[in-house]
Motif scaffolding. Structure first.
Motif, PDB file in Angstrom:
ATOM      1  N   ARG A  21       2.877  10.343   0.273  1.00 37.44           N
ATOM      2  CA  ARG A  21       1.835   9.717  -0.824  1.00 37.44           C
ATOM      3  C   ARG A  21       0.569   9.692  -0.394  1.00 37.44           C
ATOM      4  NH1 ARG A  21       1.554   6.958  -5.483  1.00 37.44           N
ATOM      5  NH2 ARG A  21      -0.120   5.309  -5.506  1.00 37.44           N
ATOM      6  N   GLU A  57       7.762  10.796  -2.834  1.00 36.72           N
ATOM      7  CA  GLU A  57       6.961   9.472  -2.655  1.00 36.72           C
ATOM      8  C   GLU A  57       7.860   8.264  -2.957  1.00 36.72           C
ATOM      9  OE1 GLU A  57       3.316  10.041  -4.766  1.00 36.72           O
ATOM     10  OE2 GLU A  57       4.174   9.017  -6.577  1.00 36.72           O
ATOM     11  N   MET A  96     -16.513   3.103 -13.228  1.00 35.05           N
ATOM     12  CA  MET A  96     -16.027   4.076 -14.286  1.00 35.05           C
ATOM     13  C   MET A  96     -17.272   4.751 -14.726  1.00 35.05           C
ATOM     14  SD  MET A  96     -13.397   1.823 -15.891  1.00 35.05           S
ATOM     15  CE  MET A  96     -14.273   0.502 -15.775  1.00 35.05           C
ATOM     16  N   ARG A 138      -8.835  -2.896 -15.451  1.00 34.29           N
ATOM     17  CA  ARG A 138      -7.963  -1.284 -15.154  1.00 34.29           C
ATOM     18  C   ARG A 138      -9.250  -0.283 -14.957  1.00 34.29           C
ATOM     19  NH1 ARG A 138      -2.409  -2.023 -16.818  1.00 34.29           N
ATOM     20  NH2 ARG A 138      -1.928  -4.113 -15.930  1.00 34.29           N
ATOM     21  N   HIS A 139      -9.075   0.691 -14.125  1.00 34.17           N
ATOM     22  CA  HIS A 139      -9.891   1.706 -14.092  1.00 34.17           C
ATOM     23  C   HIS A 139      -9.336   2.700 -14.650  1.00 34.17           C
ATOM     24  CE1 HIS A 139     -12.075   5.344 -12.466  1.00 34.17           C
ATOM     25  NE2 HIS A 139     -12.802   4.436 -11.861  1.00 34.17           N
ATOM     26  N   LYS A 152       0.802  -1.106   0.075  1.00 38.64           N
ATOM     27  CA  LYS A 152      -0.091  -0.057   0.012  1.00 38.64           C
ATOM     28  C   LYS A 152       0.859   1.417   0.157  1.00 38.64           C
ATOM     29  CE  LYS A 152      -4.006  -1.948   1.952  1.00 38.64           C
ATOM     30  NZ  LYS A 152      -3.345  -3.567   1.895  1.00 38.64           N
ATOM     31  N   ASP A 153       0.310   2.324  -0.546  1.00 36.08           N
ATOM     32  CA  ASP A 153       1.130   3.574  -0.809  1.00 36.08           C
ATOM     33  C   ASP A 153       2.497   3.332  -1.688  1.00 36.08           C
ATOM     34  OD1 ASP A 153      -0.840   5.071   1.033  1.00 36.08           O
ATOM     35  OD2 ASP A 153       0.005   3.768   2.675  1.00 36.08           O
ATOM     36  N   HIS A 154       2.630   2.475  -1.976  1.00 30.00           N
ATOM     37  CA  HIS A 154       3.927   2.265  -2.956  1.00 30.00           C
ATOM     38  C   HIS A 154       3.542   3.094  -4.353  1.00 30.00           C
ATOM     39  CE1 HIS A 154       7.086   0.844  -5.407  1.00 30.00           C
ATOM     40  NE2 HIS A 154       7.852   0.284  -4.378  1.00 30.00           N
ATOM     41  N   PRO A 155       4.584   3.816  -4.699  1.00 27.98           N
ATOM     42  CA  PRO A 155       4.176   4.725  -5.916  1.00 27.98           C
ATOM     43  C   PRO A 155       4.040   3.751  -7.251  1.00 27.98           C
ATOM     44  CG  PRO A 155       6.477   5.102  -5.315  1.00 27.98           C
ATOM     45  CD  PRO A 155       5.929   4.416  -4.063  1.00 27.98           C
ATOM     46  N   ARG A 173       2.138   1.506  -7.318  1.00 23.04           N
ATOM     47  CA  ARG A 173       0.603   1.066  -7.492  1.00 23.04           C
ATOM     48  C   ARG A 173      -0.104   2.098  -8.467  1.00 23.04           C
ATOM     49  NH1 ARG A 173      -2.941  -1.364  -2.800  1.00 23.04           N
ATOM     50  NH2 ARG A 173      -1.366  -2.912  -2.223  1.00 23.04           N
ATOM     51  N   ASP A 174       0.360   3.260  -8.873  1.00 22.53           N
ATOM     52  CA  ASP A 174       0.328   4.186  -9.985  1.00 22.53           C
ATOM     53  C   ASP A 174       0.022   3.339 -11.457  1.00 22.53           C
ATOM     54  OD1 ASP A 174      -0.030   5.953  -8.091  1.00 22.53           O
ATOM     55  OD2 ASP A 174       1.582   7.351  -8.747  1.00 22.53           O
ATOM     56  N   MET A 175       0.953   2.242 -11.472  1.00 23.23           N
ATOM     57  CA  MET A 175       1.277   1.642 -12.668  1.00 23.23           C
ATOM     58  C   MET A 175      -0.280   0.858 -13.049  1.00 23.23           C
ATOM     59  SD  MET A 175       5.253   0.561 -12.408  1.00 23.23           S
ATOM     60  CE  MET A 175       5.341  -0.645 -13.687  1.00 23.23           C
ATOM     61  N   THR A 181      -6.982   0.624 -10.007  1.00 20.76           N
ATOM     62  CA  THR A 181      -7.727  -0.452  -9.678  1.00 20.76           C
ATOM     63  C   THR A 181      -9.131  -0.344  -9.750  1.00 20.76           C
ATOM     64  OG1 THR A 181      -5.757  -1.051  -8.454  1.00 20.76           O
ATOM     65  CG2 THR A 181      -7.424  -2.313  -8.095  1.00 20.76           C
TER      66      THR A 181
END
Lengths: 349, 800
Positions: free
Chosen positions: B348, B365, B546, A206-207, A152-155, A157-159, A162
């Motif tokens: 973050r 971050e 979405m 993916r969202h 959690k809170d790992h950058p 995750r932006d990849m 969700t």
């Protein structure tokens, strides 16, 4: 002076020739055969009477009679062939077909292009000893992220944007629609001991907004091989072979460094652009290369997360997008066509 | 990250072309998305000087702007609020190619009359020049820009647009990229100078820094510069910032941005006079605390958020954005410069909570090295003294609770070989690592001790070192081998295998496979499922859908199949037969849903004639059944069909499909009301098969039946039965006789002379014995018995 039998043979011959020429069909041939060559025929009577003739006459008459017999037999078979050929010619003339008319339509069913391409991808790996093994699409955060080193809170995750399931536990959403097939690395290793060699296909989510190159539902294939002595060289060899089986022997393949939290070293593989053959075009963003999968050596912490001895075992993993491969292969420029399911599209494949 | 190569060359020599540089960076993990040559498109655009601004006669918001372009004066209509006499600007003549400010696409500038005044060109914004997305006003060039000079000559550059992976915050800086370039080209890095003269009073006597929450701030460096003069930054700096995509503001702010782009350390400048008691406190926000940030937004803070505060209140959100109250303004004379290191997770979370991402937070971050803070602050002070004047206080406050030893990694030769598949000579290992700034010592007999440079926070384990070597050597240089070793035992997945087999069978029967979205909405499900079903098993909902169209995980394939059918019926006539083999998601309490492999098909339309054209004969229930019969036959199964009911199907035209008495599916006509709800106006037939239920029945090999040597006797009989009697009942009775080898129904007849309410069924029956040739007597006897039983059990009479 001519012998009377020879005279008779002459008469038989003339008459037989006339009759045969007039005989129109197989039954007529048969009665002709009985009349002129049968047991009760005049010719047969002459042949039977030979024995009572003096030697000289017997020789003359016998020779003539036997010659006539074989002549008549020969005539009959010629005539039969002639008539058969005529019949065939008649049939052919009468029965001409327009061979260009379409065949009677059979209903033609097709597999969805994604299924077709997926099958080819899996077949390439199966022939290299990989087994197909599927897992759940609705996943725990643990499998999708935590266990593959995306806390959690790992950058990173932006990849993966969700889609979370509306189910809260301790103020968090622990359940999600898997964003990639990588959780299957964990599930597979939890269930089996090395050597492991699997491919795991399935839907991922993916969202993200859809556009010609993005679709929120898509299909991935995860691959995993873990054993005592697997190196980057094996990763390269396996994926190189895969690319050439799927895209053709003449394809060039490129590996470059890339980052995914669950592999180290990380890599991605590109093939030279099939559209421009590496010259650079719109499809490949002028680079001449098209990235088709991400890969790398399984991170030792991922191995440790499933209780494998990370000192003893090494392995590689990869993930590729099936729609992207299908788009490349068929020259499709809009990914949204796949799940719009317009028959005018689907029935092209 | 945009890296202008002019700027990059300050730290490393580049002796290769831009495309080759891009290729090497890309191969080594720093992907170059694009090589942007600014200026290439700037034909007909020059530096101009605004010599007059006067009102537009017909419009309040527009002004007539006269621009001197190297002696030539042009008057244009300009709507930018910031245009002013004396400015140097980018002036585009008619015919220049510009990015349209509204559409974002390139367009050729045409001569135009704007509100009745001829406009001979345009004063450009950054966006119109393709420099950034900024379009709120025109680009104002430095004062020394020579009017008349082509803009491309004045500020053209080759810019690398880089895609930096999240593990490499060090590469979010020009210096970081220079280090990569040096390693990849054999060059040497020139570090930017950080030394300066300290002529002011010691900072320790004038300011204090306290880190209250040490878990969230591992280092805080502060420097003080007094007597600065706020003004524009010099042209070279503005030009570099613009090329990197950052808008110049003032010398002090520009320097903080410049140093962040240069070395990667985010900085913040406070107006020292506005810091109460001249004391900085790094602490968690207090309950209910609110801060107005530089962008003018009032931000409520939660107590997980780290703030920079003075003795009174928060003055900045740590690592995200400064507060408006302590902002540097034109009247600022003393600056407190912050260069700190914050906990990545905390940054973050704050960024997520405040829905605010900044260049600073994007760096923090990802985990910057605290060592970088000192480099950043020293570099910035040097530039401040150079460009904004003033005196630096003696010393730098350095509160450093999180200091760590330099990372050392022991890497064995064997590990490198096992990971890379290659035995590297120790000289090469050392040379490659040192080119990246690592230290490397060979420890005989078999290992290296590797010292990781402070900026490489991502390198922690031996395999990280292996990657460094591999990417600098080049992945393409590693060997390529085929997998050896054992093939693992089989892990069968019967329902997956069955699904794939069923798909093949239905496609070969002429059905088209579709793959539809697994997320749907309640309305769509409710059209095809009974309300009690949805109540009993409410589908799983996505918390952040979405759209409302794609909010719930489907519990049936019906709805999406019917929707797909409907959309295809809009442009298609004739028979359509679609199927899907996919999962439905049945919720389970406190657990992942059960993902059930399902199979469903729909068929509608007219039978095709000899030419494949609609024959005017619509398909019916038996066409749908035909697909199931075909499927089951190919799977080696014999299904039975039983009258049934279903919410979505027509009563009396609905059958349950059973195998060995167990329900495995359903077939029937879609209820016209249900079809209409999906906008389908014609008859549709549907089947569903639960593949999981089918699994136990498949895979048993069929047992061979020996062929009888004795002839069969075939004869036809027709019987009259009540309408209510099913064909299956009659069939079962006939086939229960031992001498009946098979019975085939070949006709159904209703009407005179068959009485009303009855029907005639005609069967062709083949009699055969495995032991001998049947005599007429035996066949007659068997037939008589069959008829007797038919009469006794279902009241059938022979039709004479």
């Amino acid at each position: 002076m001519t012998l009377p039998q020879l005279q008779e043979l002459k008469e038989i011959e003339d008459k037989a020739r006339r009759d045969l020429a007039a005989a129109p069909n197989e039954p007529a041939f048969e009665s002709w055969r009985i009349t002129y060559l049968g047991r009760r025929s005049r010719l047969n009577a002459i042949l039977r009477g030979l024995a009572s003739l003096p030697l000289e006459e017997r020789r003359q008459v016998g020779a003539a009679a036997n010659r006539l017999k074989s002549e008549l037999e020969e005539l009959l078979s010629q005539r039969q062939v002639q008539l058969h050929e005529a019949a065939v010619t008649a049939v052919v003339e009468k029965g001409r077909l327009d061979v260009t008319l379409p065949g009677r339509p059979l209903a033609i069913g097709r597999l969805h292009p994604v299924t077709q391409v997926l099958r080819d991808i899996l077949a390439a790996f199966v022939s290299m000893g990989f087994q197909v093994f599927e897992g759940p699409e609705v996943e725990w955060d643990y499998y999708n992220f935590e266990a593959v080193r995306i806390p959690k809170d790992h950058p990173a995750r932006d990849m993966w944007d969700t889609l979370w399931i509306d189910y809260e536990r301790n103020g968090e959403y622990p359940m999600l629609l898997r964003t990639h097939t990588s959780p299957m690395q964990i599930r597979v290793m939890e269930q089996m001991q090395p050597p492991v060699r699997i491919v795991s296909p399935g839907k991922c989510y993916r969202h993200e907004a859809t556009d010609p190159t993005h679709e929120w539902m898509h299909t991935q294939v995860e691959g995993l091989a873990v054993d005592e002595d697997i190196s980057m060289a094996d990763l390269k060899g396996t994926l190189y072979e895969f690319a050439r089986r799927l895209f053709g022997r003449e394809r060039r393949v490129r590996f470059r460094c890339d980052y995914f939290p669950f592999v180290e070293p990380g890599a991605d593989m590109s093939i030279d652009c099939p559209m421009c053959k590496g010259e650079g075009c719109r499809s490949c963003g002028d680079s001449g290369w098209i990235e088709i999968l991400g890969a790398g050596m399984v991170h030792p912490e991922v191995l440790a997360n499933v209780g494998y001895d990370a000192e003893r075992y090494t392995g590689f993993a990869f993930g590729l997008g099936v729609e992207r491969v299908a788009m490349l292969r068929h020259g499709i420029e809009d990914i949204r066509l796949f799940y719009a399911n317009d028959l005018r599209f689907l029935q092209q494949f | 990250m945009r890296v202008p190569t002019k700027w990059l060359r300050e730290y490393v020599d580049i002796s290769i072309s831009a495309p080759e540089l891009a290729r090497r960076l890309t191969m080594a993990g720093t992907e170059v998305d694009a090589i942007i040559t600014t200026g290439r498109d700037w034909e007909k655009i020059s530096v101009g000087q605004v010599v007059d601004v006067s009102p537009h006669p017909n419009a309040d918001r527009l002004r007539l702007t006269t621009v001197d372009v190297g002696g030539e004066q042009m008057t244009v209509v300009c709507g930018a609020p910031n245009v002013a006499t004396g400015q140097k600007v980018a002036f585009a003549r008619v015919g220049a190619e510009l990015i349209d400010g509204h559409t974002g696409r390139p367009a050729i500038l045409k001569a135009a009359k704007i509100r009745g005044v001829e406009s001979a060109g345009m004063v450009c914004s950054e966006k119109e020049l393709g420099l950034s997305d900024y379009h709120e006003g025109i680009l104002v060039l430095p004062d020394d820009a020579p009017a008349g000079m082509p803009l491309s000559q004045y500020m053209g550059d080759t810019i690398l647009d880089l895609d930096i992976t999240p593990n490499r915050p060090d590469c979010l800086s020009v210096l970081g990229i220079a280090r990569e370039v040096a390693a990849l080209t054999g060059g040497t890095v020139r570090e930017p100078p950080v030394d300066y003269k300290e002529t002011g009073r010691p900072i320790k006597e004038r300011a204090k820094v306290e880190i209250a929450d040490r878990d969230l701030c591992s280092r805080y460096c502060a420097a003080l510069i007094e007597g600065v003069q706020i003004g524009p930054s010099p042209p070279w700096m503005q030009e570099r910032l613009l090329a990197a995509g950052v808008r110049p503001i003032s010398n002090v702010v520009d320097i903080t941005n410049y140093v962040m782009l240069e070395v990667g350390q985010p900085l913040h400048a406070f107006d020292f006079s506005l810091i109460s008691d001249h004391k900085i406190i790094v602490r968690r926000a207090r309950p209910g605390e609110v801060l107005v940030t530089l962008d003018g937004t009032e931000r409520p803070l939660n107590n997980d958020t780290l703030v920079i505060a003075d003795t009174k209140e928060a003055v900045a959100v740590a690592g995200l954005m400064g507060g408006a109250a302590s902002e540097v303004t034109d009247s600022t004379t003393t600056i407190l410069l912050e260069s700190a290191n914050f906990n990545p997770t905390s940054i973050r979370r704050a960024s997520t909570a405040l829905k605010l991402r900044t260049d600073a937070s994007a760096r923090f971050e990802k985990g910057l090295s605290p060592e970088l803070a000192m480099v950043g602050v020293r570099r910035a002070v040097r530039l401040m003294l150079e460009l904004a004047g003033g005196r630096a206080a003696e010393g730098i406050i350095d509160v450093y609770p999180g200091k760590q030893r330099q990372t050392r990694i022991t890497v064995t030769q064997d590990r490198l070989r096992r990971v890379l598949g290659l035995q590297l000579p120790s000289s090469q290992v050392r040379q490659r690592l040192m080119s990246l700034g690592f230290g490397c010592r060979w420890v005989p007999p078999d290992r290296y001790v590797v010292r990781v440079p402070y900026w490489r926070t991502d390198v922690r384990i031996p395999d990280d070192v292996a990657e460094e070597l591999a990417r600098i050597i080049g992945y393409d240089e590693l060997p390529t081998t085929a997998l050896s070793g054992g093939i693992p035992p089989a892990q069968p997945q019967p329902s997956r295998e069955l699904r794939e087999k069923a798909k093949d069978i239905l496609a070969s029967a002429g059905m088209q496979e579709v793959i539809t979205y697994t997320l749907t909405n309640l309305e769509s499900l409710a059209k095809a499922l009974p309300p009690e079903e949805l109540n009993k098993r409410p589908p799983l909902r996505v918390a952040n859908p979405m759209s409302q169209q794609q909010e719930y995980l489907r519990t049936t394939l019906r709805s999406s199949l019917l929707e797909t059918l409907a959309s295809n019926l809009r442009h298609r006539q004739g028979r359509i037969a679609l199927f899907e083999g996919a999962r439905v998601y049945l919720p389970r309490p406190e657990d992942l849903p059960e993902e059930v492999e399902s199979l469903a098909g729909v068929v509608t339309g007219d039978q095709p004639d000899r030419w494949g054209q609609p024959k005017g004969e619509p398909v019916d229930l038996y066409d749908a059944k035909a697909y199931l019969d075909f499927l089951f036959d190919h799977l080696g199964l014999t299904a039975t069909y039983h009258d049934s009911e279903d919410f979505a199907l027509v009563p009396g035209r609905t059958a349950e499909v059973r195998l060995d008495g167990q329900s495995v599916g359903l077939v029937g006509q879609v209820h016209p009301g249900v079809a209409a709800a999906f906008d389908i106006e014609q008859d549709v037939y549907l089947f569903e098969v639960n593949l999981e239920a089918l699994v136990p029945h498949v895979g048993r090999p069929r047992v061979h039946q020996p062929l009888s040597r004795f002839p069969t006797v075939e004869e036809d009989i027709a019987i009259i039965v009540d309408e209510g009697v099913t064909a299956a009942e009659v069939q079962a009775i006939i086939e229960s006789f031992p001498l009946v080898q098979r019975a085939v129904l070949f006709d159904i007849y209703r009407g005179s002379p068959v009485p009303a309410g009855k029907k005639s069924l005609a069967y062709s029956i083949a009699y055969q014995s495995p032991k001998h040739t049947l005599s007429d007597t035996e066949v007659n006897r068997e037939r008589r018995r069959i008829l007797e039983r038919l009469k006794g059990q279902i009241g059938a009479v022979l039709r004479s």
